[in-house]
Design a protein around this motif. Structure first.
Motif, PDB file in Angstrom:
ATOM      1  N   HIS A 133       0.845  -1.195   0.000  1.00 44.02           N
ATOM      2  CA  HIS A 133       0.000   0.000   0.000  1.00 44.02           C
ATOM      3  C   HIS A 133       0.886   1.252   0.000  1.00 44.02           C
ATOM      4  O   HIS A 133       1.848   1.345   0.765  1.00 44.02           O
ATOM      5  N   TYR A 134       0.545   2.202  -0.840  1.00 44.70           N
ATOM      6  CA  TYR A 134       1.275   3.454  -0.921  1.00 44.70           C
ATOM      7  C   TYR A 134       0.377   4.468  -1.636  1.00 44.70           C
ATOM      8  O   TYR A 134      -0.636   4.106  -2.252  1.00 44.70           O
ATOM      9  N   VAL A 162      13.698   8.247  -7.037  1.00 43.91           N
ATOM     10  CA  VAL A 162      14.240   7.529  -5.875  1.00 43.91           C
ATOM     11  C   VAL A 162      14.002   8.303  -4.576  1.00 43.91           C
ATOM     12  O   VAL A 162      13.471   7.736  -3.613  1.00 43.91           O
ATOM     13  N   PRO A 163      14.359   9.600  -4.493  1.00 45.90           N
ATOM     14  CA  PRO A 163      14.043  10.340  -3.260  1.00 45.90           C
ATOM     15  C   PRO A 163      12.545  10.416  -2.980  1.00 45.90           C
ATOM     16  O   PRO A 163      12.117  10.314  -1.828  1.00 45.90           O
ATOM     17  N   MET A 164      11.728  10.590  -4.026  1.00 42.74           N
ATOM     18  CA  MET A 164      10.280  10.683  -3.838  1.00 42.74           C
ATOM     19  C   MET A 164       9.721   9.388  -3.256  1.00 42.74           C
ATOM     20  O   MET A 164       8.940   9.402  -2.294  1.00 42.74           O
ATOM     21  N   MET A 165      10.126   8.255  -3.809  1.00 44.98           N
ATOM     22  CA  MET A 165       9.615   6.971  -3.309  1.00 44.98           C
ATOM     23  C   MET A 165      10.150   6.650  -1.919  1.00 44.98           C
ATOM     24  O   MET A 165       9.448   6.060  -1.087  1.00 44.98           O
ATOM     25  N   HIS A 170       7.696   6.263   1.312  1.00 44.91           N
ATOM     26  CA  HIS A 170       8.264   5.356   2.323  1.00 44.91           C
ATOM     27  C   HIS A 170       8.572   3.955   1.782  1.00 44.91           C
ATOM     28  O   HIS A 170       8.377   2.951   2.464  1.00 44.91           O
ATOM     29  N   PHE A 171       9.091   3.903   0.558  1.00 43.15           N
ATOM     30  CA  PHE A 171       9.592   2.644   0.015  1.00 43.15           C
ATOM     31  C   PHE A 171      10.937   2.337   0.671  1.00 43.15           C
ATOM     32  O   PHE A 171      11.713   3.252   0.966  1.00 43.15           O
ATOM     33  N   THR A 179      12.759  -0.148  -8.426  1.00 46.39           N
ATOM     34  CA  THR A 179      11.542   0.295  -9.098  1.00 46.39           C
ATOM     35  C   THR A 179      11.836   1.479 -10.007  1.00 46.39           C
ATOM     36  O   THR A 179      11.302   1.576 -11.123  1.00 46.39           O
ATOM     37  N   SER A 180      12.692   2.392  -9.559  1.00 44.76           N
ATOM     38  CA  SER A 180      13.090   3.529 -10.386  1.00 44.76           C
ATOM     39  C   SER A 180      13.766   3.062 -11.672  1.00 44.76           C
ATOM     40  O   SER A 180      13.524   3.623 -12.747  1.00 44.76           O
TER      41      SER A 180
END
Length: 253
Positions: A133-134, A162-165, A170-171, A179-180
């Motif tokens: 969940h995200y 990467v910073p956003m996730m 909270h990845f 994922t990036s």
């Protein structure tokens, strides 16, 4: 001899890019611009092709490790496509001092952000589970902007994704990187098609760097599992900062 140089440089960039999920454009564009004298549009277009091959190779490795959040990857990737096409056409007008100034400011802010957040990334390394969940709506909205920025600068979108996730969605760090890398596959395809249609890709250079990057990416995937991300991110932030200062010096003096 020049093709061997491109292969070696591509391998190093591919290794670094896949370890951080950033594609490698932050290194390739300055390299082509300052060392090989490419025009900005040609450096950007050529870089996008290298980012594509790097991302394809890295994604295969991360998929085998089951580190990719596939649900986020396809949603965020599709959202980058419209911006990627617009960014490639906008790059036609980003020349001279404006090009160096935009790149310099972008790299400067990104380097500071990476260095400040490196320790926090390290503390999250113990968690490597793909999230169920995200806030995918926020991620899609951000990805639309990422596609434009990535294409206009030729760097791929990992420096933002990467910073956003990691910090907003909270990845886990390694899942965000994997994922990036997968997202870059689709967004880079759109960027390459549009840049190629405008004649921005120098194919011999792109193929040499791209083949090297695809080989280096496999090594980067393996190293990413073992390396301390805090140390890696701090070292990379110093490299990005030096690049930023070079661009800003060129723009202002």
């Amino acid at each position: 001899m020049e093709i061997l140089l491109f292969l070696a440089v591509g391998a190093a960039v591919g290794c670094l890019g896949s370890m951080l999920g950033i594609g490698g454009g932050v290194v390739i564009v300055p390299l082509l611009t300052f060392l090989f004298g490419f025009e900005p549009s040609a450096a950007i277009g050529t870089s996008m092709f290298v980012v594509l091959l790097n991302a394809l190779s890295g994604s295969l490795g991360y998929l085998r490790q089951k580190k990719v959040c596939l649900d986020a990857a396809w949603k965020f990737a599709l959202a980058t496509v419209p911006g990627a096409f617009l960014g490639s056409y906008a790059s036609e007008y980003l020349k001279g001092r404006s090009f160096y100034l935009v790149f310099g400011i972008f790299f400067f802010l990104f380097a500071i952000h990476m260095f400040k957040k490196a320790s926090k990334k390290a503390s999250q390394d113990t968690n490597e589970q793909v999230p169920e969940h995200y806030n995918w709506q926020f991620g899609v909205g951000c990805s639309i902007v990422v596609g434009f920025i990535a294409s206009i600068l030729g760097i791929g979108g990992g420096v933002i994704h990467v910073p956003m996730m990691t910090y907003v969605l909270h990845f886990p760090v390694k899942v965000a990187i994997a994922t990036s890398t997968a997202i870059l596959c689709i967004s880079a395809i759109a960027g390459v098609i549009s840049h190629a249609s405008l004649g921005h890709v120098v194919w011999l250079t792109a193929i040499g760097l791209g083949v090297g990057a695809s080989l280096g990416a496999q090594l980067g995937v393996r190293l990413a599992v073992r390396m301390n991300s805090a140390l890696l991110m701090k070292g990379t932030s110093c490299l990005v900062m030096l690049t930023a200062l070079k661009f800003l010096h060129t723009a202002l003096f």
